[in-house]
Every structure is written in C-alpha cells, then in structure tokens.
Enzyme design. Structure first.
Site, PDB file in Angstrom:
ATOM      1  N   HIS A 254       0.845  -1.202   0.000  1.00 53.37           N
ATOM      2  CA  HIS A 254       0.000   0.000   0.000  1.00 53.37           C
ATOM      3  C   HIS A 254       0.878   1.249   0.000  1.00 53.37           C
ATOM      4  O   HIS A 254       0.404   2.348   0.209  1.00 53.37           O
ATOM      5  CB  HIS A 254      -0.895   0.012   1.243  1.00 53.37           C
TER       6      HIS A 254
ATOM      7  N   LYS B 183     -10.090  12.407   6.717  1.00 53.82           N
ATOM      8  CA  LYS B 183      -9.089  11.351   6.535  1.00 53.82           C
ATOM      9  C   LYS B 183      -7.987  11.599   7.553  1.00 53.82           C
ATOM     10  O   LYS B 183      -7.992  12.639   8.224  1.00 53.82           O
ATOM     11  CB  LYS B 183      -8.526  11.357   5.117  1.00 53.82           C
ATOM     12  N   ARG B 184      -7.029  10.692   7.662  1.00 56.01           N
ATOM     13  CA  ARG B 184      -5.906  10.954   8.553  1.00 56.01           C
ATOM     14  C   ARG B 184      -5.227  12.259   8.150  1.00 56.01           C
ATOM     15  O   ARG B 184      -5.189  12.619   6.974  1.00 56.01           O
ATOM     16  CB  ARG B 184      -4.894   9.797   8.481  1.00 56.01           C
TER      17      ARG B 184
ATOM     18  N   THR C 231      -9.501   5.533  -0.542  1.00 53.88           N
ATOM     19  CA  THR C 231     -10.771   4.807  -0.623  1.00 53.88           C
ATOM     20  C   THR C 231     -11.930   5.673  -0.147  1.00 53.88           C
ATOM     21  O   THR C 231     -13.076   5.377  -0.466  1.00 53.88           O
ATOM     22  CB  THR C 231     -10.709   3.529   0.236  1.00 53.88           C
TER      23      THR C 231
ATOM     24  N   LYS D 149     -16.288   6.106  -1.316  1.00 51.08           N
ATOM     25  CA  LYS D 149     -17.480   6.144  -0.461  1.00 51.08           C
ATOM     26  C   LYS D 149     -18.304   7.385  -0.780  1.00 51.08           C
ATOM     27  O   LYS D 149     -19.531   7.325  -0.880  1.00 51.08           O
ATOM     28  CB  LYS D 149     -17.067   6.140   1.024  1.00 51.08           C
TER      29      LYS D 149
ATOM     30  N   LYS E 154      -1.519  14.682   2.315  1.00 53.91           N
ATOM     31  CA  LYS E 154      -2.954  14.756   2.022  1.00 53.91           C
ATOM     32  C   LYS E 154      -3.421  16.209   1.937  1.00 53.91           C
ATOM     33  O   LYS E 154      -4.548  16.491   1.542  1.00 53.91           O
ATOM     34  CB  LYS E 154      -3.757  13.993   3.083  1.00 53.91           C
TER      35      LYS E 154
HETATM   36  O1  73E Z   1      -3.647   5.320  -0.223  1.00 60.53           O
HETATM   37  C1  73E Z   1      -3.981   4.557   0.913  1.00 60.53           C
HETATM   38  C2  73E Z   1      -4.738   3.319   0.477  1.00 60.53           C
HETATM   39  O2  73E Z   1      -5.985   3.663  -0.079  1.00 60.53           O
HETATM   40  C3  73E Z   1      -2.712   4.152   1.658  1.00 60.53           C
HETATM   41  O3  73E Z   1      -2.064   5.324   2.123  1.00 60.53           O
HETATM   42  C4  73E Z   1      -3.064   3.257   2.813  1.00 60.53           C
HETATM   43  O4  73E Z   1      -3.729   2.093   2.293  1.00 60.53           O
HETATM   44  C5  73E Z   1      -4.953   2.392   1.654  1.00 60.53           C
HETATM   45  C6  73E Z   1      -5.590   1.084   1.226  1.00 60.53           C
HETATM   46  O5  73E Z   1      -4.888   0.507   0.182  1.00 60.53           O
HETATM   47  C7  73E Z   1      -1.871   2.833   3.598  1.00 60.53           C
HETATM   48  N1  73E Z   1      -1.858   2.573   4.915  1.00 60.53           N
HETATM   49  C8  73E Z   1      -0.624   2.194   5.226  1.00 60.53           C
HETATM   50  N2  73E Z   1       0.116   2.224   4.150  1.00 60.53           N
HETATM   51  N3  73E Z   1      -0.666   2.622   3.119  1.00 60.53           N
HETATM   52  C9  73E Z   1      -0.156   1.818   6.544  1.00 60.53           C
HETATM   53  C10 73E Z   1       1.200   1.690   6.807  1.00 60.53           C
HETATM   54  C11 73E Z   1       1.620   1.301   8.059  1.00 60.53           C
HETATM   55  C12 73E Z   1       0.706   1.039   9.057  1.00 60.53           C
HETATM   56  C13 73E Z   1      -0.643   1.171   8.800  1.00 60.53           C
HETATM   57  C14 73E Z   1      -1.082   1.554   7.548  1.00 60.53           C
END
Ligand code: 73E
Length: 829
Positions: free
Chosen positions: A373, A565-566, A676, A680, A571
């Site tokens: 991700h 969002k976070r 995501t 929604k 972002k």
């Molecule tokens: O872009 C998002 C993505 O939609 C991305 O930043 C997020 O995953 C979503 C689902 O695919 C994400 N989270 C993390 N890395 N990418 C992450 C990394 C470490 C700990 C927890 C979450």
C-alpha cells in the site's frame, strides 16, 4: 446424515424448535430472554443500552448458526481457502451491518418498536471497533464483507488489541490522545475460544541436533506466550455464508516456569507472567512508519505464528502430505506487516515437519501473495538485524539462507552488478544492518499487487524497478474498492431505497454494476427532486451533529464541503485551510453588494494525527484557530463556516459522507497509493474535488472529468516542479494567506511558524504553492456548478451511477481469480 446420526440430528432440531426464526414475535422473545438471562436485567424494565445488548446477542445467535453451517460446509467440501493476514481491521459498528446482511433489519425494527424501543437509537449505543489506523484497515474490513458475500472460502486473521486507535480529544484547539478501551462494555460480536490457543515462542537460541542421521536446527525459546482465539463472524449479504475473522489475544502461557516459582517470589512470578498480555494490548497509532520497535515486532510474529499454527493444524486434519498444501491454502499478506509468515512457514516445514529446504521453499513460493500500500521507498518496513536476532534467532538464519540463495540466483542472471545486487538484497548493510521486509516479500511471493493502476506503475518504474525488471510477471494491481453494503445501504438508507425504487430492484446491493442503470434518469426531474430530498435529510442530520459537536449552526443551503481522513502533509489539509483563509479574506474585502454572489460554504475537516507527528498536530490547531475567527465573524455569517469534527472514525464517516455535497481528495500527485474515502463519497452522490492521484485517475475514467473538479500537477510533473524548487513562482494569494498565518492574524504565531516554514522558503515539498492557483480555480468551478442545482444534481446522480467499479466485490473477485486461485463455496441452505 443417515441412520443414527440423522435421528439424533432430528431430535436436536425438534428440541430446539429448528433454527432461530426471524419474524418480529420470535425476535422479541429472543430479545427478552437475553435481557433476562444474558444481560441479567429484568425483562420488565431495561434501558436503551441493555436493549442494545440483548438485541446484539439475538443477532449474534443468528450469526453463529450461519457461521457453523458455513464452517461445516467448508470442512466437508475442503476447497482451497484464502487466509487473509492483516495487522489491522477497522470494523466500526456491527449491529446495523449485521441485520442488513442477514436480511432482518425491518423485522428487528418492528420487534423493537413493539417493545417500546427504536432501532436507530439502539444502534447508536454501539462503540466502534477501531483495530486499525485508516485506509488500509478499513479496506481489510470491506474486503471481508465482500469475501463473505461472494461465498469465498476465506478466513481473516489479525490481532485483538485491547486498546484500539486512540480517541481524539480537542482541548483549546489542540489534539490530545486518550486510550480507547473499547472492550469496557463487553463485545457481543466476538466469541472467545478458550480451547483454541497456541503457544508462541520468543527469544532463546538455536541448537543443532542430529535426527535420523540428519542435522537439524532446534529453536530453544526463552519466552512462551499463549495466543487465544476470538472469532468474529462476518455475514455475507444475500447468502447464508458467514466467514470468520479470528483475532488473537495474548495470555500468559499455560506452561509453568517452575524455577521462578521455586525461588519463592510467587507474586513477582505471577506479575511477570501477566506481562505477556502487553503483546496484544495496543495498536500502533502511526499509519506510515514504525520501524525498529521490539513490541511491534513481537505483535507481528505473535499473530503470524498463532495464525499459521491454526492454518497448518486445519490442513493436517484433512491431509497428510504437504505437497498438496498449495492446492488448499492461499496466504495473503496485507502489506509487509505479516511478512514474518514467510520465514515462519519455512521454519515449520523444515525444522518441525522435516520436509527439507528445497521442498519447503517450493511450497512457500506457491502460497504467498503480497499487496503493498506504500508509495515511497522511505515508507518500506525494515527490521534491525540485532532485534530480529534476539527476538527470533531461527527466523534470522532462515532469512539469511533465503537471501543467500536469492543472491546466487541473481548473480547468475545479472552478473556482478554490485549496486543492483545490494539494492535488491533482503539484507541492508550499513551502520545499522536491517532486514528489508518488502524485498523479502517480493522474493518469496508469487504475486505483488498494487492498490491502483498509477500506484502499480510507480512500483514498477520506481520503488521496485529492479524487481520488476527481474520478474515482470509477478507485478499486478487490483484497484481498491469499498463495500456498498456498509457505505450505501447501512449508512444512507434513504438513498438506498431511492436507488432500488428507480432501478426496480435491490439486486445492485450484490451486483453493483447495475448502478449504471441510473444514468438514463440522471436528468429526470422526478428523480432529481427525490434525490435532492434524500440529500437534504442527510444534510439535516449532519447539521444537527455539527451543532452538537461544535456549537456551530450551519445553513442547509450552504455547500457542505468535506475533507475527512488521517491528517498528513501529503494529504494537504493545509492547502484546504489556506484556501479557506483566502475565501474568508476575499469575502471580507468584497463590496457588500457583491457578497450576494458568494456561494455559502460549510467547510468540514476531520481526522486524527499520529501522536508524534508535530506538523500534523499543528494543522489541526490551525484549523481550530481559523474556525474560531471565521465562525465568530458576524459580518461573514452563513457565507462561510469552518468546523473540525473531533474523533473521526468509521461511524462518524457513516454520518458525514451521506450529507456531503463536495469532498476533497487533494494529495500531492504520486503520494496516495489509492485512497478509498473518495469511493465512499462517490457512491453517495457527493462530487469530488481532487488531484489526479491514486484511484481518482480511474474514477475520472468512470464518471468523466466534467463530473468532478480536478486540479493540480500530474504525477509525472511533480519531480520537475520539485527540482525547480525556489525558482517556482507561487501566486500572490498564496503568499498573502501564509503571511496572515505568520503575522498572527489567527493568533499563536510562534506555534505556526514551523508550519508556515514547510510551505515557504523553497521547502514546499508537497507543492502547495505551485498547486494553489489551480486549486482556487477548481474551487470556483465547484461554486459555479453548485448555483445550478439541476446540473449539480445530475452530476451527483452520475457519480453514484459510475461508482460500481469501486466496489470491493469487484476487487475480491479479481484477487480470487488472478491471485489466489480460489472458487466460491456456497453453503446450500
Ligand atoms: O492510499 C492509501 C490506500 O488507499 C494508503 O495510504 C493506505 O492504504 C490504503 C488502502 O490501500 C496505507 N496505509 C498504510 N500504508 N498505506 C499503513 C502503513 C503502516 C501502518 C498502517 C497503515
């Protein structure tokens, strides 16, 4: 069944009056019984929370029946199963989602109203299960819903944290974190399996032994902790299939360490054992980097080891030859967090099952797939060798062996290109020696998936370029999706009913592509009228919530503009706030007569900052400082409001998204792997204001760029813009609004200085300055479109109509076919 077993089964069914019934009278009876016998309150007098508990237990009973049937059926059919390993699941609330998936929502509401309760009120009693940080964790939850609905033989595995993601409390505009002890009031949605537990080992050393004339390694652990299973049934929609999400809790081991007891310090010996529970006590609240923390590594191995013991036990119950393991088991790694599963499977197969290295390696290469991700190389997980050596000595040896073999193979292919060899090595040399978990995953997995098309392109051309050149066939992508069950049916019942009415069917709830059928009515005056009504009711609900949370009264005629969002620099919530300042400044400097032309806005921002992320916390403070100024300026009145929604979580999202007119997804291009939230909002008919990043690029293909408001640098332009750096001209308006912050127009100038420094003086890494002008243009285009409500409503209907591709049903089907090789296995009742 036949013969004696059949007779016994029939007798049991007779005694139990068959399966539980779902008519309102039976439900009332069950609810009252649970009030009396489970909640232990009088059935003649109980409050909303007790009614919620009793209702949840009644629903849980029905979930358990289906769960049993599904598991028995899976066991009988013995299909290839998917095991989805994720350290995070953001499930949110379960009651509403469960009754909708079970198809008993109306019956429950009837039953309750006859008892004098209201379903919606009881649903509000439930707290969120927040065992995850953000997008990645909510994605896991959406995917579980789709796997169940599509009848896939799947299991989820994760950790049952005692403290979920922290609660955000805002004091004087600053974020404070409070622990989320979510289990305080009990959790009816889980089933504790005291008898399903495994010993997980840590520390110690590795010895060599001779077994049947062969040398083998034996790990003598220094600490053993027990993993106890908690099962969370996940019901599918329109099917009896109910899959399992098994979460592990750490408990002191049942194996007694006699020595510490014999020393006579009984109390300390017990207290020490109790410390085992800390492993599953708290979720790490950073959603990008948490490298090199021992507890985090312990959590990762703890859940991986317990899950694999469980999976291998289940496999061995039905098979005695590991060569068929890849035909029965697919293991999905949700990012690198569970990637210790790779050396763990090798260890079990080599050291415990004595398969020999080559046979074990052959199996490992066939069973694992990995989804990343991450966008940036810096975001990749690394584990210091020292730490691994002390915590998991045998695993380190195995990783070294995997790497040695890989390097030998690589040298044969690419020769002695040492730069490339060292970039691709699983072991990173340097002052601190690290294990690169992404490299380990790529080497050992048969498939490496990205989460959107552009993300996959970036993986192939930048982050994992060397690996892509070596193994192009491993690299795929499956664009993320979200479940329309939770994000339309549960959270927006008005819109859901309207869609079904106009499509003449509820089939879109399982077959979301049917939403395209709305396109032909997008300009229909009747649909538009009804659509606007539904949206207005949702806006009212949101307005009430805003007033209750922040005391700010907002006008329903204003455009509700949402960014939730976070909080992260990439972002760009700061870009949003700076443009709000600009809007405020413009209104203030406008002739009074011109103000009539201003489209009123309610700007809504929500999100948590990681506790140690100073800049993100300053963005939250700035948002509050600006809100304070604007909202108290009677001169501006309803033309502009800014509200920060505290403690953003899944259930808040369910309330906010249906009420939004416009939503912002404005990351610097190339930084959001997928995103995501946008999906929604899209499903709910909210228009998007966005950069061409992550999945937005695919959303544009579905609904067309004229149905949204796009702006900003493209992925391929970002690098050049950064290189230009200080030479980049930022617009005057940008300099002006940053100066207002610097000069203390909103107070706290010392506090905001470092925040301003991140976007000025040549350091604007996330390109707020260079995107500002085009951002303002997109904002102006949104204002213009909003004035024409007929056009806006058409765009809104077309957004929902074009959202089908972003269902997690589609994503899961692609994974099932292209990555996991699993087939549906539908329980026939
Ligand atoms: O872009 C998002 C993505 O939609 C991305 O930043 C997020 O995953 C979503 C689902 O695919 C994400 N989270 C993390 N890395 N990418 C992450 C990394 C470490 C700990 C927890 C979450």
């Amino acid at each position: 069944y036949s013969g004696e077993r059949k007779a016994k089964a029939e007798r049991i069914l007779g005694l139990m009056d068959g399966f539980l019934k779902n008519d309102p009278v039976s439900l009332q009876k069950d609810i009252l019984e649970h009030v009396e016998y489970t909640v232990a309150r009088s059935r003649f007098s109980f409050d909303d929370f007790e009614a919620y508990q009793a209702l949840s237990h009644s629903v849980r009973d029905r979930l358990i029946e289906r769960w049993h049937d599904t598991q028995v059926y899976f066991k009988r059919k013995d299909p290839k199963r998917l095991y989805f390993l994720s350290l995070e699941f953001l499930m949110g609330r379960s009651l509403s989602n469960s009754v909708i998936n079970l198809g008993i929502r109306d019956q429950c509401a009837d039953a309750l109203s006859q008892l004098g309760f209201e379903f919606e009120v009881l649903a509000e009693q439930e707290g969120d299960a927040a065992l995850g940080n953000g997008g990645l964790a909510r994605l896991s939850a959406c995917q579980m819903d789709s796997l169940a609905t599509l009848d896939y033989p799947a299991w989820g595995y994760g950790l049952r944290y005692q403290y979920g993601l922290f609660r955000q409390v805002i004091l004087d505009g600053f974020q404070h974190e409070q622990p989320d002890y979510w289990l305080n009031f009990g959790n009816p949605w889980e089933i504790e399996r005291v008898h399903v537990s495994y010993a997980v080992k840590f520390y110690g050393n590795v010895e060599e032994e001779i077994l049947n004339g062969e040398k083998c390694k034996v790990w003598i652990p220094g600490e053993t902790v027990e993993a106890v299973a908690y099962d969370n049934p996940i019901p599918g929609y329109g099917t009896r299939n109910t899959v399992n999400l098994r979460l592990w809790a750490a408990k002191p081991s049942g194996q007694h360490d006699m020595e510490s007891y014999n020393t006579g310090d009984y109390i300390n010996a017990v207290v020490n054992r109790q410390r085992a529970e800390t492993i599953s006590s708290v979720l790490y609240p950073d959603d990008r980097s948490h490298q090199g923390k021992e507890l985090r590594l312990k959590q990762q191995y703890f859940f991986v080891s317990a899950s694999l013991q469980d999976i291998i036990r289940r496999f061995k119950e039905a098979h005695d030859n590991f060569d068929v393991f890849p035909e029965k088991v697919a293991l999905q790694l949700n990012d690198t967090h569970p990637s210790l599963a790779i050396p763990e499977v090798m260890r079990v197969l080599v050291d415990e099952e004595h398969l020999g290295w080559n046979r074990a390696w052959d199996i490992v290469c066939k069973i694992f797939s990995f989804t990343t991700h991450t966008v940036l190389p810096e975001g990749l997980e690394k584990i210091p060798v020292d730490l691994l050596e002390s915590l998991l000595p045998r695993h380190l040896q195995i990783i070294y062996d995997i790497n040695f073999n890989f390097m030998e193979e690589l040298k044969k292919k690419i020769g002695l290109d040492y730069d490339r060899l060292s970039r691709m090595s699983i072991v990173e040399e340097g002052a601190v020696k690290n294990i690169r978990m992404a490299n380990l995953s790529i080497v050992c997995c048969h498939t490496v998936d990205g989460v959107s098309r552009v993300h996959s392109e970036l993986l192939k051309s930048r982050v994992f370029k060397d690996f892509y050149e070596l193994w192009p066939q491993k690299f795929q992508y499956k664009t993320n999706g979200v479940t329309q069950r939770r994000w339309i049916v549960v959270s927006n019942p008005g819109l859901s009913a309207l869609i079904s009415k106009w499509l003449g069917t509820e089939a879109w709830i399982r077959d979301v592509d049917l939403l395209t059928g709305l396109r032909e009515y997008a300009a229909d005056a009747d649909l538009q009228q009804e659509w606007k009504m539904v949206r207005k009711v949702n806006k009212m609900r949101l307005a009430e919530y805003i007033e209750a949370m922040s005391g700010v009264k907002v006008s329903l005629d204003a455009m509700f503009d949402v960014q939730i969002k976070r909080i992260h620099e990439y972002k760009r919530q700061l870009l949003n706030i700076l443009s709000i300042i600009h809007r405020y400044d413009c209104i203030k400097n406008m002739e009074k007569s011109d103000r009539r032309k201003v489209v009123p806005r309610v700007c809504i921002i929500g999100g948590k900052a990681a506790p140690g992320y100073e800049i993100a916390k300053k963005i939250i403070k700035l948002c509050h400082a600006v809100a304070e100024k604007i909202n108290n300026d009677t001169d501006v009145g309803d033309l502009l409001k800014l509200v920060f929604i505290p403690d953003y979580n899944v259930s808040v999202a369910e309330l906010v998204i249906p009420g939004a007119d416009l939503s912002q997804h404005i990351s610097t291009a190339g930084h959001e792997a997928s995103g995501t939230g946008s999906m929604k909002f899209l499903m709910n008919g909210c228009l998007l204001l966005a950069t061409a990043d992550g999945s937005t690029i695919e959303i544009i293909e579905e609904i067309g760029s004229d149905n949204m408001f796009l702006f900003g640098a493209k992925v391929h332009e970002v690098q050049a813009l950064r290189e230009k750096g200080p030479a980049l001209k930022t617009p005057l308006q940008f300099a002006r609004v940053v100066k207002m912050v610097r000069d203390g127009y909103f107070g706290f100038e010392d506090h905001f200085k470092s925040l301003c420094d991140t976007v000025e003086g040549g350091s604007d890494f996330y390109l707020l300055g260079s995107d500002f002008a085009s951002y303002l243009e997109a904002q102006a285009a949104a204002d213009k479109a909003f004035v024409d409500q007929e056009k806006w409503t058409r765009m809104s209907i077309l957004s929902t109509a074009g959202s089908g591709r972003f269902s997690s049903d589609r994503t899961m089907e692609e994974y099932a076919k292209k990555t996991w090789g699993i087939e549906p296995c539908k329980c026939p009742f």
